[in-house]
Design a protein around this motif. Structure first.
Motif, short mmCIF file in Angstrom:
data_model
loop_
_atom_site.label_atom_id
_atom_site.label_comp_id
_atom_site.label_asym_id
_atom_site.label_seq_id
_atom_site.Cartn_x
_atom_site.Cartn_y
_atom_site.Cartn_z
N MET A 1 12.58 10.87 6.43
CA MET A 1 11.77 9.75 5.99
C MET A 1 10.57 10.33 5.21
O MET A 1 9.92 11.25 5.68
CB MET A 1 11.32 8.95 7.21
N THR A 2 10.28 9.75 4.06
CA THR A 2 9.14 10.22 3.27
C THR A 2 7.83 9.72 3.86
O THR A 2 7.81 8.79 4.68
CB THR A 2 9.24 9.73 1.81
N PHE A 3 6.72 10.30 3.39
CA PHE A 3 5.42 9.87 3.88
C PHE A 3 5.19 8.39 3.55
O PHE A 3 4.69 7.64 4.40
CB PHE A 3 4.31 10.73 3.27
N VAL A 4 5.55 7.96 2.36
CA VAL A 4 5.34 6.56 1.96
C VAL A 4 6.17 5.62 2.82
O VAL A 4 5.70 4.55 3.22
CB VAL A 4 5.64 6.37 0.45
N GLN A 5 7.40 5.99 3.15
CA GLN A 5 8.22 5.16 4.04
C GLN A 5 7.60 5.06 5.43
O GLN A 5 7.56 3.98 6.02
CB GLN A 5 9.64 5.75 4.15
N PHE A 36 -8.59 -10.32 6.31
CA PHE A 36 -7.55 -9.39 5.89
C PHE A 36 -8.07 -7.98 6.06
O PHE A 36 -9.27 -7.76 6.25
CB PHE A 36 -7.09 -9.66 4.45
N VAL A 37 -7.17 -7.02 6.00
CA VAL A 37 -7.52 -5.62 6.18
C VAL A 37 -7.12 -4.88 4.91
O VAL A 37 -6.04 -5.11 4.37
CB VAL A 37 -6.77 -4.99 7.39
N VAL A 38 -8.00 -4.02 4.43
CA VAL A 38 -7.63 -3.11 3.35
C VAL A 38 -7.61 -1.70 3.93
O VAL A 38 -8.36 -1.39 4.85
CB VAL A 38 -8.58 -3.17 2.13
N TYR A 39 -6.71 -0.89 3.42
CA TYR A 39 -6.62 0.48 3.90
C TYR A 39 -6.45 1.43 2.72
O TYR A 39 -6.01 1.04 1.64
CB TYR A 39 -5.46 0.66 4.89
N SER A 40 -6.84 2.65 2.96
CA SER A 40 -6.57 3.71 1.99
C SER A 40 -6.17 4.95 2.77
O SER A 40 -6.55 5.12 3.94
CB SER A 40 -7.79 3.99 1.11
N VAL A 41 -5.38 5.78 2.14
CA VAL A 41 -5.03 7.06 2.72
C VAL A 41 -5.98 8.06 2.09
O VAL A 41 -5.86 8.40 0.92
CB VAL A 41 -3.56 7.42 2.43
N PRO A 73 1.51 18.47 9.68
CA PRO A 73 0.18 18.22 9.11
C PRO A 73 -0.40 16.91 9.64
O PRO A 73 0.28 16.15 10.34
CB PRO A 73 0.45 18.12 7.61
N THR A 74 -1.64 16.66 9.31
CA THR A 74 -2.26 15.38 9.66
C THR A 74 -2.57 14.61 8.39
O THR A 74 -2.61 15.16 7.28
CB THR A 74 -3.57 15.58 10.46
N ALA A 75 -2.78 13.32 8.56
CA ALA A 75 -3.17 12.42 7.48
C ALA A 75 -4.30 11.54 8.00
O ALA A 75 -4.33 11.20 9.19
CB ALA A 75 -1.99 11.55 7.04
N ARG A 161 6.53 17.11 8.58
CA ARG A 161 6.92 17.22 7.17
C ARG A 161 7.99 18.29 7.08
O ARG A 161 7.85 19.38 7.63
CB ARG A 161 5.71 17.61 6.32
N THR A 162 9.07 17.98 6.35
CA THR A 162 10.16 18.93 6.16
C THR A 162 10.39 19.12 4.66
O THR A 162 10.55 18.13 3.93
CB THR A 162 11.45 18.45 6.83
N ASP A 163 10.39 20.35 4.23
CA ASP A 163 10.72 20.69 2.85
C ASP A 163 11.97 21.56 2.89
O ASP A 163 12.06 22.49 3.71
CB ASP A 163 9.57 21.46 2.19
#
Length: 181
Positions: A1-5, A36-41, A73-75, A161-163
């Motif tokens: 699964m990608t980070f965006v997914q 409403f909630v707004v978010y950012s990475v 990793p962390t986000a 994360r897997t590459d």
């Protein structure tokens, strides 16, 4: 699964839990009705400062080997609940006045609760683990003639994360002896 997914699964679970829209910040779209909630990475990849876990796995092609590197990793996500003073219709048909600051603070506390406890399984299903939930604080802004009431907090999440890449296999090793002259 990608980070965006992963991110999208997490955000949908939070929106379902709160019962209000959770929107990506800085997008060109009409503003949602409050609350409403707004978010950012704010950071999607903060490495763990290791070489990771390297492994060899079978690839789809039998003459290839998949070289995989896994790390954790962390986000960091930043969430801001937005509201304003407004009226809502109650069940008995009367109008009730809602203070935007109270509503934003309450939704922010509920969102924190999602990351601290209530959303444990949804967060895990999205592929994250909570590392840290920061304190909720006032993030009010002046909007032309009225204060936009906002409360928000940051969350640090860990994920895997897997590459990968494929390489040819070696079928046999030939030994060649040097002839003496």
């Amino acid at each position: 699964m990608t980070f965006v997914q992963r991110r999208n699964k997490l955000i949908q679970s939070l929106a379902d839990y709160l019962g209000c829209p959770v929107l990506l910040a800085s997008q060109v779209q009409p503003e949602a009705d409050v609350p409403f909630v707004v978010y950012s990475v704010t950071a999607d990849y903060i490495p763990e400062n290791t070489l990771g876990d390297i492994s060899l796995d079978d690839a789809a092609d039998p003459e290839m080997v998949s070289v995989d590197r896994r790390e954790m990793p962390t986000a960091t996500f930043s969430f801001t609940v937005c509201s304003s003073n407004h009226f809502v219709m109650s069940d008995d048909g009367t109008e009730e006045y809602i203070y935007g600051a109270d509503e934003a603070a309450e939704y922010s506390a509920n969102a924190q609760g999602f990351f601290l406890h209530s959303g444990f399984f949804a967060i895990e299903k999205a592929g994250f683990v909570v590392v840290d939930v920061a304190n909720s604080s006032n993030r009010d802004v002046l909007e032309s003639d009225e204060m936009g009431r906002r409360y928000g907090f940051d969350v640090t999440l860990r994920y895997t994360r897997t590459d990968s890449f494929a390489v040819d296999t070696i079928d046999a090793v030939k030994t060649v002896q040097k002839e003496e002259v």
